[in-house]
Design an enzyme around this catalytic site. Structure first.
Site, PDB file in Angstrom:
ATOM      1  N   ASP A  35       5.596   6.835  -2.185  1.00 23.74           N
ATOM      2  CA  ASP A  35       5.608   6.757  -0.732  1.00 23.74           C
ATOM      3  C   ASP A  35       6.159   8.065  -0.168  1.00 23.74           C
ATOM      4  OD1 ASP A  35       5.635   4.130   1.432  1.00 23.74           O
ATOM      5  OD2 ASP A  35       6.572   6.009   2.068  1.00 23.74           O
ATOM      6  N   ASN A  92       3.332  -5.993   3.220  1.00 23.28           N
ATOM      7  CA  ASN A  92       3.401  -6.130   4.680  1.00 23.28           C
ATOM      8  C   ASN A  92       2.007  -6.447   5.201  1.00 23.28           C
ATOM      9  OD1 ASN A  92       6.138  -5.446   4.766  1.00 23.28           O
ATOM     10  ND2 ASN A  92       5.693  -3.260   4.911  1.00 23.28           N
ATOM     11  N   GLY A  98       5.229  -5.029  10.101  1.00 25.77           N
ATOM     12  CA  GLY A  98       5.491  -3.649   9.708  1.00 25.77           C
ATOM     13  C   GLY A  98       4.339  -2.941   9.029  1.00 25.77           C
ATOM     14  N   GLN A  99       3.156  -3.585   8.979  1.00 27.51           N
ATOM     15  CA  GLN A  99       2.019  -2.892   8.364  1.00 27.51           C
ATOM     16  C   GLN A  99       1.538  -1.785   9.294  1.00 27.51           C
ATOM     17  OE1 GLN A  99      -1.399  -5.325   7.310  1.00 27.51           O
ATOM     18  NE2 GLN A  99      -2.334  -3.655   6.136  1.00 27.51           N
ATOM     19  N   HIS A 105      -2.070  -2.517   0.307  1.00 25.85           N
ATOM     20  CA  HIS A 105      -1.151  -1.782  -0.569  1.00 25.85           C
ATOM     21  C   HIS A 105       0.059  -2.640  -0.870  1.00 25.85           C
ATOM     22  CE1 HIS A 105      -0.140  -0.781   3.615  1.00 25.85           C
ATOM     23  NE2 HIS A 105       1.116  -0.733   3.230  1.00 25.85           N
TER      24      HIS A 105
HETATM   25  P1  AMP Z   1       3.072  -0.210   5.628  1.00 26.27           P
HETATM   26  O1  AMP Z   1       4.043   0.116   6.731  1.00 26.27           O
HETATM   27  O2  AMP Z   1       3.427  -1.440   4.833  1.00 26.27           O
HETATM   28  O3  AMP Z   1       1.641  -0.224   6.137  1.00 26.27           O
HETATM   29  O4  AMP Z   1       3.196   0.963   4.571  1.00 26.27           O
HETATM   30  C1  AMP Z   1       2.574   2.203   4.711  1.00 26.27           C
HETATM   31  C2  AMP Z   1       3.371   3.169   3.910  1.00 26.27           C
HETATM   32  O5  AMP Z   1       2.597   4.314   3.695  1.00 26.27           O
HETATM   33  C3  AMP Z   1       4.672   3.649   4.584  1.00 26.27           C
HETATM   34  O6  AMP Z   1       5.789   3.283   3.783  1.00 26.27           O
HETATM   35  C4  AMP Z   1       4.483   5.164   4.681  1.00 26.27           C
HETATM   36  O7  AMP Z   1       5.681   5.870   4.455  1.00 26.27           O
HETATM   37  C5  AMP Z   1       3.448   5.419   3.619  1.00 26.27           C
HETATM   38  N1  AMP Z   1       2.635   6.611   3.810  1.00 26.27           N
HETATM   39  C6  AMP Z   1       2.049   7.026   4.968  1.00 26.27           C
HETATM   40  N2  AMP Z   1       1.351   8.161   4.739  1.00 26.27           N
HETATM   41  C7  AMP Z   1       1.485   8.452   3.417  1.00 26.27           C
HETATM   42  C8  AMP Z   1       1.001   9.506   2.577  1.00 26.27           C
HETATM   43  N3  AMP Z   1       0.212  10.494   3.041  1.00 26.27           N
HETATM   44  N4  AMP Z   1       1.363   9.499   1.275  1.00 26.27           N
HETATM   45  C9  AMP Z   1       2.166   8.515   0.785  1.00 26.27           C
HETATM   46  N5  AMP Z   1       2.645   7.505   1.529  1.00 26.27           N
HETATM   47  C10 AMP Z   1       2.317   7.460   2.821  1.00 26.27           C
END
Ligand code: AMP
Ligand code: ZN
Length: 119
Positions: A35, A92, A98-99, A105
């Site tokens: 992440d 999420n 929080g998504q 994922h």
């Molecule tokens: P969610 O909030 O459950 O949709 O999780 C999305 C996650 O993606 C968050 O924890 C972000 O920090 C992560 N994220 C967003 N952009 C990137 C990226 N380019 N590379 C890796 N993680 C990312």
């Protein structure tokens, strides 16, 4: 068609390599990468290569790939050495939970103490 790559999806673009990521594991159907904004010493995302908006949609359409995501999450935890201390697999689902990225994922988080219930 269901599962097809979406050009405007951040995680589809990580699958193709168009956007760089620190990949820690890969299988025929999944990719796992760190992440970008880690919330724990281990914070890895496991995604299906196919595009589905969330984990439930993935499981409904492709149950084997949903199982692959969970298997890979467990293997990430083993690779990271956090099985003994405990870890979370977080899915999420929906903006209110929080998504922020609407490509399914699983967050694999561990390496520190965790509270219950989550915030
Ligand atoms: P969610 O909030 O459950 O949709 O999780 C999305 C996650 O993606 C968050 O924890 C972000 O920090 C992560 N994220 C967003 N952009 C990137 C990226 N380019 N590379 C890796 N993680 C990312
Ligand atoms: Zn996608």
């Amino acid at each position: 068609m269901a599962g097809e790559p979406q050009t405007d999806c951040l995680f589809c673009r990580i699958v193709t390599g168009e956007i760089p990521a620190t990949i820690v594991r890969e299988s025929d159907t999944t990719v796992a990468f760190r992440d970008i904004n880690p919330q724990a010493p281990t914070h890895v995302l496991v995604i299906p290569k196919a595009h589905y908006p969330d984990a439930a949609a993935l499981a409904a359409a492709e149950p084997q790939i949903a199982a692959d995501v969970l298997r890979e999450a467990g293997l990430v935890a083993a690779d990271e050495g956090i099985v003994g201390s405990g870890y979370r697999i977080i899915l999420n689902t929906g903006t209110g939970a929080g998504q922020t990225v609407f490509h399914a994922h699983a967050h694999v988080m561990g390496g520190r103490g965790m509270q219950w219930p989550p915030g």
